[in-house]
Design a protein around this motif. Structure first.
Motif, PDB file in Angstrom:
ATOM      1  N   LYS A 197       0.517  11.767  -8.271  1.00 49.11           N
ATOM      2  CA  LYS A 197       1.551  12.704  -8.679  1.00 49.11           C
ATOM      3  C   LYS A 197       0.947  13.867  -9.458  1.00 49.11           C
ATOM      4  N   ARG A 198      -0.025  13.586 -10.347  1.00 47.89           N
ATOM      5  CA  ARG A 198      -0.683  14.649 -11.104  1.00 47.89           C
ATOM      6  C   ARG A 198      -1.445  15.586 -10.180  1.00 47.89           C
ATOM      7  N   ALA A 199      -2.064  15.041  -9.138  1.00 50.82           N
ATOM      8  CA  ALA A 199      -2.825  15.871  -8.205  1.00 50.82           C
ATOM      9  C   ALA A 199      -1.897  16.818  -7.439  1.00 50.82           C
ATOM     10  N   LEU A 256       0.823  -1.212   0.000  1.00 51.20           N
ATOM     11  CA  LEU A 256       0.000   0.000   0.000  1.00 51.20           C
ATOM     12  C   LEU A 256       0.858   1.264   0.000  1.00 51.20           C
ATOM     13  N   VAL A 257       1.962   1.248   0.734  1.00 54.67           N
ATOM     14  CA  VAL A 257       2.855   2.414   0.733  1.00 54.67           C
ATOM     15  C   VAL A 257       3.502   2.577  -0.640  1.00 54.67           C
ATOM     16  N   ILE A 258       3.894   1.489  -1.291  1.00 57.30           N
ATOM     17  CA  ILE A 258       4.448   1.559  -2.642  1.00 57.30           C
ATOM     18  C   ILE A 258       3.392   2.076  -3.612  1.00 57.30           C
ATOM     19  N   PHE A 259       2.154   1.603  -3.479  1.00 57.14           N
ATOM     20  CA  PHE A 259       1.056   2.093  -4.317  1.00 57.14           C
ATOM     21  C   PHE A 259       0.887   3.594  -4.150  1.00 57.14           C
ATOM     22  N   TYR A 260       0.970   4.069  -2.912  1.00 53.66           N
ATOM     23  CA  TYR A 260       0.868   5.505  -2.647  1.00 53.66           C
ATOM     24  C   TYR A 260       2.004   6.255  -3.337  1.00 53.66           C
ATOM     25  N   ALA A 261       3.205   5.689  -3.307  1.00 52.28           N
ATOM     26  CA  ALA A 261       4.376   6.382  -3.841  1.00 52.28           C
ATOM     27  C   ALA A 261       4.414   6.410  -5.368  1.00 52.28           C
ATOM     28  N   ILE A 262       3.934   5.363  -6.035  1.00 54.76           N
ATOM     29  CA  ILE A 262       4.104   5.287  -7.494  1.00 54.76           C
ATOM     30  C   ILE A 262       2.837   5.567  -8.288  1.00 54.76           C
ATOM     31  N   ASN A 263       1.708   5.799  -7.632  1.00 56.57           N
ATOM     32  CA  ASN A 263       0.460   6.028  -8.366  1.00 56.57           C
ATOM     33  C   ASN A 263       0.545   7.333  -9.153  1.00 56.57           C
ATOM     34  N   PRO A 264       0.401   7.280 -10.485  1.00 54.73           N
ATOM     35  CA  PRO A 264       0.528   8.504 -11.285  1.00 54.73           C
ATOM     36  C   PRO A 264      -0.603   9.512 -11.026  1.00 54.73           C
ATOM     37  N   ASP A 265      -1.780   9.059 -10.647  1.00 54.89           N
ATOM     38  CA  ASP A 265      -2.866   9.985 -10.345  1.00 54.89           C
ATOM     39  C   ASP A 265      -2.524  10.860  -9.157  1.00 54.89           C
TER      40      ASP A 265
END
Length: 117
Positions: free
Chosen positions: A112-114, A101-110
């Motif tokens: 980063k765009r936000a 879940l922490v990796i998902f938080y770190a790499i999710n492109p949505d």
């Protein structure tokens, strides 16, 4: 060697404690969901209902950190108590889910765009 026998009645009571705890927790969750449902129903009738968006970003970070810490603690506990045994899975599973879940938080492109916009 000190061998003591536990009465069958005590064994039954000890076995029932987790079952009763799970049952009471289920009843609490059921009535909480029912109350929330009735609350939303009344808000819709009155025209004051606002649908709030689910914050996936905060959810993934919060539960990722919580599960990671819990997994580390359980893994250390089981490693110290039982050594390298299948009991370690009780700590490694929440640790792996939390790290995911922490990796998902770190790499999710949505996410980063936000932050960029």
């Amino acid at each position: 060697m000190n061998t003591t026998t536990v009465s069958p009645a005590a064994q039954v009571i000890v076995a029932l404690i987790p079952i009763v705890g799970i049952f009471i927790g289920g009843v609490i969750v059921f009535f909480s969901l029912l109350w929330h449902h009735h609350e939303i129903k009344q808000q819709v009738k009155m025209g004051t209902y606002r649908r709030e968006a689910f914050n996936l970003k905060a959810f993934s970070l919060l539960f990722g950190v919580l599960l990671s810490v819990l997994g580390v603690i359980l893994t250390l506990f089981f490693a110290l108590m039982k050594g390298c045994s299948p009991a370690l899975l009780g700590g490694l599973v929440p640790l792996a889910i939390g790290i995911s879940l922490v990796i998902f938080y770190a790499i999710n492109p949505d996410f980063k765009r936000a932050n960029e916009g």
